[in-house]
Design a protein around this motif. Structure first.
Motif, PDB file in Angstrom:
ATOM      1  N   THR A  91      69.235  19.497 -29.374  1.00  0.00           N
ATOM      2  CA  THR A  91      69.294  18.265 -30.158  1.00  0.00           C
ATOM      3  C   THR A  91      70.500  17.440 -29.733  1.00  0.00           C
ATOM      4  O   THR A  91      71.568  17.998 -29.472  1.00  0.00           O
ATOM      5  CB  THR A  91      69.360  18.549 -31.673  1.00  0.00           C
ATOM      6  N   PRO A  92      70.342  16.125 -29.648  1.00  0.00           N
ATOM      7  CA  PRO A  92      71.490  15.292 -29.288  1.00  0.00           C
ATOM      8  C   PRO A  92      72.417  15.012 -30.475  1.00  0.00           C
ATOM      9  O   PRO A  92      73.551  14.620 -30.298  1.00  0.00           O
ATOM     10  CB  PRO A  92      70.846  14.005 -28.784  1.00  0.00           C
ATOM     11  N   ARG A  93      71.927  15.243 -31.691  1.00  0.00           N
ATOM     12  CA  ARG A  93      72.693  14.897 -32.901  1.00  0.00           C
ATOM     13  C   ARG A  93      72.846  16.129 -33.801  1.00  0.00           C
ATOM     14  O   ARG A  93      71.991  16.388 -34.646  1.00  0.00           O
ATOM     15  CB  ARG A  93      71.981  13.779 -33.643  1.00  0.00           C
ATOM     16  N   LEU A  94      73.920  16.845 -33.641  1.00  0.00           N
ATOM     17  CA  LEU A  94      74.134  18.069 -34.408  1.00  0.00           C
ATOM     18  C   LEU A  94      74.336  17.807 -35.891  1.00  0.00           C
ATOM     19  O   LEU A  94      73.860  18.558 -36.736  1.00  0.00           O
ATOM     20  CB  LEU A  94      75.347  18.829 -33.850  1.00  0.00           C
ATOM     21  N   ALA A  95      75.050  16.731 -36.219  1.00  0.00           N
ATOM     22  CA  ALA A  95      75.362  16.452 -37.619  1.00  0.00           C
ATOM     23  C   ALA A  95      74.109  16.168 -38.441  1.00  0.00           C
ATOM     24  O   ALA A  95      74.086  16.413 -39.648  1.00  0.00           O
ATOM     25  CB  ALA A  95      76.329  15.279 -37.717  1.00  0.00           C
ATOM     26  N   GLU A  96      73.053  15.683 -37.795  1.00  0.00           N
ATOM     27  CA  GLU A  96      71.824  15.366 -38.538  1.00  0.00           C
ATOM     28  C   GLU A  96      71.037  16.605 -38.933  1.00  0.00           C
ATOM     29  O   GLU A  96      70.249  16.555 -39.869  1.00  0.00           O
ATOM     30  CB  GLU A  96      70.953  14.426 -37.724  1.00  0.00           C
ATOM     31  N   ILE A  97      71.232  17.709 -38.234  1.00  0.00           N
ATOM     32  CA  ILE A  97      70.508  18.924 -38.598  1.00  0.00           C
ATOM     33  C   ILE A  97      71.386  19.908 -39.363  1.00  0.00           C
ATOM     34  O   ILE A  97      70.947  21.001 -39.690  1.00  0.00           O
ATOM     35  CB  ILE A  97      69.893  19.622 -37.367  1.00  0.00           C
ATOM     36  N   ALA A  98      72.614  19.526 -39.669  1.00  0.00           N
ATOM     37  CA  ALA A  98      73.558  20.422 -40.339  1.00  0.00           C
ATOM     38  C   ALA A  98      73.665  20.102 -41.822  1.00  0.00           C
ATOM     39  O   ALA A  98      73.648  18.940 -42.218  1.00  0.00           O
ATOM     40  CB  ALA A  98      74.932  20.297 -39.690  1.00  0.00           C
ATOM     41  N   ASP A  99      73.788  21.156 -42.636  1.00  0.00           N
ATOM     42  CA  ASP A  99      74.118  20.958 -44.037  1.00  0.00           C
ATOM     43  C   ASP A  99      75.650  21.011 -44.157  1.00  0.00           C
ATOM     44  O   ASP A  99      76.357  20.962 -43.152  1.00  0.00           O
ATOM     45  CB  ASP A  99      73.418  21.995 -44.918  1.00  0.00           C
ATOM     46  N   ASN A 100      76.174  21.109 -45.373  1.00  0.00           N
ATOM     47  CA  ASN A 100      77.636  21.087 -45.555  1.00  0.00           C
ATOM     48  C   ASN A 100      78.319  22.248 -44.844  1.00  0.00           C
ATOM     49  O   ASN A 100      79.374  22.074 -44.226  1.00  0.00           O
ATOM     50  CB  ASN A 100      77.986  21.097 -47.041  1.00  0.00           C
ATOM     51  N   SER A 101      77.741  23.445 -44.923  1.00  0.00           N
ATOM     52  CA  SER A 101      78.374  24.582 -44.241  1.00  0.00           C
ATOM     53  C   SER A 101      78.276  24.416 -42.723  1.00  0.00           C
ATOM     54  O   SER A 101      79.182  24.806 -41.993  1.00  0.00           O
ATOM     55  CB  SER A 101      77.722  25.897 -44.673  1.00  0.00           C
ATOM     56  N   GLY A 102      77.195  23.834 -42.238  1.00  0.00           N
ATOM     57  CA  GLY A 102      77.051  23.576 -40.809  1.00  0.00           C
ATOM     58  C   GLY A 102      78.050  22.558 -40.311  1.00  0.00           C
ATOM     59  O   GLY A 102      78.591  22.689 -39.212  1.00  0.00           O
TER      60      GLY A 102
END
Length: 139
Positions: A91-102
């Motif tokens: 994925t080019p956008r890690l923050a979009e697939i992460a929740d708060n802990s991610g």
């Protein structure tokens, strides 16, 4: 995705993984596909891969699976960088697939290093050994 779910119910994790990996390529930001892929790997007892696909979502992977993924992914590297993680998670956008802990994991990536040990001894890569030998001879 429905076929992959049916494969998982029937216990055909390999078929489900094949379907889901192609879906990850088509929809890299779909968290449901990633969670199902982690579940498929978990059914086959492939813990590092289960940790890979559930790495940035707290409910999709256990802490032990995440730890095993980090150890596996950093093999040959001193640290797991954001660029390497983008490549591994496709994925080019890690923050979009992460929740708060991610997101907390992402913020802590620059400070984390991994020393691979076997029997308490650190396994050095060739370049580190060469650098250590050069320093020793210079001394």
């Amino acid at each position: 995705m429905q076929r992959a779910r049916e494969d998982l119910v029937r216990g055909e994790a390999r078929a489900a993984r094949d379907r889901l990996r192609s879906l990850v390529d088509l929809r890299p930001d779909d968290l449901e596909v990633r969670a199902l892929l982690a579940q498929a790997y978990r059914q086959d007892r492939q813990w590092p891969e289960a940790g890979r696909w559930g790495y940035l979502v707290e409910s999709a992977a256990s802490p032990r699976e995440r730890e095993m993924f980090e150890k596996h992914a950093s093999r040959g590297h001193r640290r797991l960088t954001e660029a390497r993680l983008r490549h591994l998670l496709r994925t080019p956008r890690l923050a979009e697939i992460a929740d708060n802990s991610g997101r907390a994991l992402l913020r802590g990536l620059p400070a984390r290093t991994y020393a691979h040990s076997r029997g308490g001894l650190v396994i050095w890569t060739r370049c580190r050994v060469a650098a250590a030998l050069a320093w020793w001879r210079w001394r």
